[in-house]
Write a protein that holds these residues in place. Sequence first.
Motif, PDB file in Angstrom:
ATOM      1  N   ALA A 181      38.501  61.264   1.739  1.00 57.52           N
ATOM      2  CA  ALA A 181      39.304  61.071   0.530  1.00 57.52           C
ATOM      3  C   ALA A 181      40.058  59.761   0.662  1.00 57.52           C
ATOM      4  N   VAL A 182      40.002  58.945  -0.373  1.00 55.57           N
ATOM      5  CA  VAL A 182      40.739  57.677  -0.414  1.00 55.57           C
ATOM      6  C   VAL A 182      41.505  57.639  -1.732  1.00 55.57           C
ATOM      7  N   GLU A 183      42.646  56.985  -1.722  1.00 53.79           N
ATOM      8  CA  GLU A 183      43.468  56.967  -2.922  1.00 53.79           C
ATOM      9  C   GLU A 183      44.212  55.650  -3.019  1.00 53.79           C
ATOM     10  N   ARG A 184      44.705  55.376  -4.215  1.00 54.35           N
ATOM     11  CA  ARG A 184      45.504  54.189  -4.485  1.00 54.35           C
ATOM     12  C   ARG A 184      46.665  54.602  -5.393  1.00 54.35           C
ATOM     13  N   ARG A 185      47.895  54.316  -4.934  1.00 56.25           N
ATOM     14  CA  ARG A 185      49.093  54.614  -5.717  1.00 56.25           C
ATOM     15  C   ARG A 185      49.624  53.310  -6.313  1.00 56.25           C
ATOM     16  N   ILE A 229      38.439  52.143  -8.891  1.00 54.98           N
ATOM     17  CA  ILE A 229      37.465  53.130  -8.409  1.00 54.98           C
ATOM     18  C   ILE A 229      36.389  52.453  -7.583  1.00 54.98           C
ATOM     19  N   ALA A 230      35.928  51.280  -8.010  1.00 51.52           N
ATOM     20  CA  ALA A 230      34.922  50.546  -7.234  1.00 51.52           C
ATOM     21  C   ALA A 230      35.463  50.163  -5.863  1.00 51.52           C
ATOM     22  N   ALA A 231      36.729  49.728  -5.802  1.00 59.02           N
ATOM     23  CA  ALA A 231      37.325  49.385  -4.510  1.00 59.02           C
ATOM     24  C   ALA A 231      37.452  50.622  -3.627  1.00 59.02           C
ATOM     25  N   LEU A 232      37.825  51.754  -4.209  1.00 59.97           N
ATOM     26  CA  LEU A 232      37.902  52.995  -3.433  1.00 59.97           C
ATOM     27  C   LEU A 232      36.524  53.415  -2.944  1.00 59.97           C
ATOM     28  N   ALA A 233      35.492  53.222  -3.777  1.00 62.26           N
ATOM     29  CA  ALA A 233      34.131  53.562  -3.358  1.00 62.26           C
ATOM     30  C   ALA A 233      33.693  52.694  -2.180  1.00 62.26           C
ATOM     31  N   ARG A 284      42.448  58.871  -7.108  1.00 58.58           N
ATOM     32  CA  ARG A 284      41.931  59.396  -5.836  1.00 58.58           C
ATOM     33  C   ARG A 284      40.427  59.613  -5.959  1.00 58.58           C
ATOM     34  N   LEU A 285      39.707  59.251  -4.919  1.00 61.84           N
ATOM     35  CA  LEU A 285      38.259  59.450  -4.840  1.00 61.84           C
ATOM     36  C   LEU A 285      37.966  60.369  -3.666  1.00 61.84           C
ATOM     37  N   ASP A 286      37.323  61.500  -3.954  1.00 59.09           N
ATOM     38  CA  ASP A 286      36.950  62.475  -2.931  1.00 59.09           C
ATOM     39  C   ASP A 286      35.435  62.518  -2.798  1.00 59.09           C
ATOM     40  N   ILE A 287      34.964  62.601  -1.575  1.00 61.44           N
ATOM     41  CA  ILE A 287      33.546  62.839  -1.304  1.00 61.44           C
ATOM     42  C   ILE A 287      33.443  64.279  -0.836  1.00 61.44           C
TER      43      ILE A 287
END
Length: 499
Positions: A224-228, A243-247, A317-320
């Motif tokens: 899981a990665v996120e950006r606040r 989202i692209a940067a989180l991916a 937040r991006l979850d795999i």
Amino acid sequence: MRATRPHLFVGQDEAPIAFTTSVGNAVRLAAVDLAAARLGLQVGLTLADARARVPELEVHPQDDHADLDWLERLADGCVRYTPSVALDPPNGLVLDIAGCVHAFEGERPLAADVEARLARRGVLVRHAFGDTPEVACALARFAGAPAPDEKRAVRRLPVAALGLDEDATGALARAGLKTVGDVMTRSLATIAARFGEAAATAVRRLNGEVHRPIAPRVSMAPIAVERRFAEPIARTDYALEVIAALADDAARQLGERHQGGRRWEVRLFRADGQVQRLRVETGQPTRDTALLMRLFRERIDALADPLDPGFGYDLIRLDIALAETLGASQLKLEGGKLVQGSAEDAGMAELVDRLSTRLGRERVRRFAPRDSHIPEQAELMLPAAAPPRVGNWPVPAAGEPPLRPIYLFDPPQRIEQVMHEVPDGPPRRFRWRRTVHEVARAEGPERIAGEWWRRHDATIPTRDYYRIEDRRGRRLWIFRHGLYAEQDDPAWYVHGLFA
């Protein structure tokens, strides 16, 4: 650990509100707002008495399903603080904030942020911290305010904080045990003997001797990665760039694990507490950010309601949720010749992913083998993006026609006036769809017994299948449902057609 209790906030100039439910033959108050509580109305009061006291009372029927839906929406918003959020129906949430308070510089600022966000949605919160979920919930519901001394505050709670049924709670009160501290001073063996094992277990939980872990609504994702954002962002294009940067960040972590993601989920937390979700699934594990962004854009275009940032997103937040092993792949051999099947397989997988994202996961399907020798149960229709099932399709010998047709009738179609060799020979002539078919060639039988281990209470007839070709060249797959040793007059059916 926190527990929240939502209440409807009503201003002083608005009419008091109460929710009712039927208890026996009477209609009673199930919940009241602050204005009604200030006027002396309480839960359990009959509607007639409530209207006599407060004629201007605004009454609505209680809707348990709507309450649970609202509680789940609040839980979705609280995922911004910790992934471990559990429901405590009918009006509570439990958050495991261990290791999550660093982003808010402590427990108190985190609680203040929760209160402020829910207050903007008209929800009044009562919260408490505790070493266990039971302690936090009991303090939030019965203490009324956060306590500096947790153990002392627990001992002052009423016996209702034990969470027992009405009979057990009343029995404790009649025995002179008014508070949890009164119960804790007694021997647990005595408490269990007089009031039941549940009472002793409840005391152990509030005393910290027994710990019951919470069951989060959503399991934690492997990655899981996120950006606040200090200031909410209100542009969808910029959100897609984030989202692209989180991916990219998630792909690097997957590369370190030699894995690829198959189920990617983006959650966009709006400043007003709304949570929007974007989910894509790939048929094969991947770390290709460009492919993922194409799928996410396809998903956005397929939404009935487009993304609405509202006052902006303050957390993305991006979850795999699903990752599988992804080894190194060789696209070309020396000399520039493509590896056999690699380009075609990749292109087909990308096409399936795009169609599944645009049309819906359940709308693009594929066949998968199933462990059954019954023809109509030998395969399943699964989403094309689902993980492949273990099993192989039977392959006919080289130069031989298929043993079974691709298209099967569901259910098999009855045929009549069958002439065949007795007792168990192939058919010579039969009538189907008002047409008489003269059999020119026949192969079989392929004898298939019923799955008797699944139905011990009945005798399942045996099937004898034949591949037949009539004089006009039409090829059919037919079977006799039962042997003459099993039935006096077995029925015949057409189960499928060969191409």
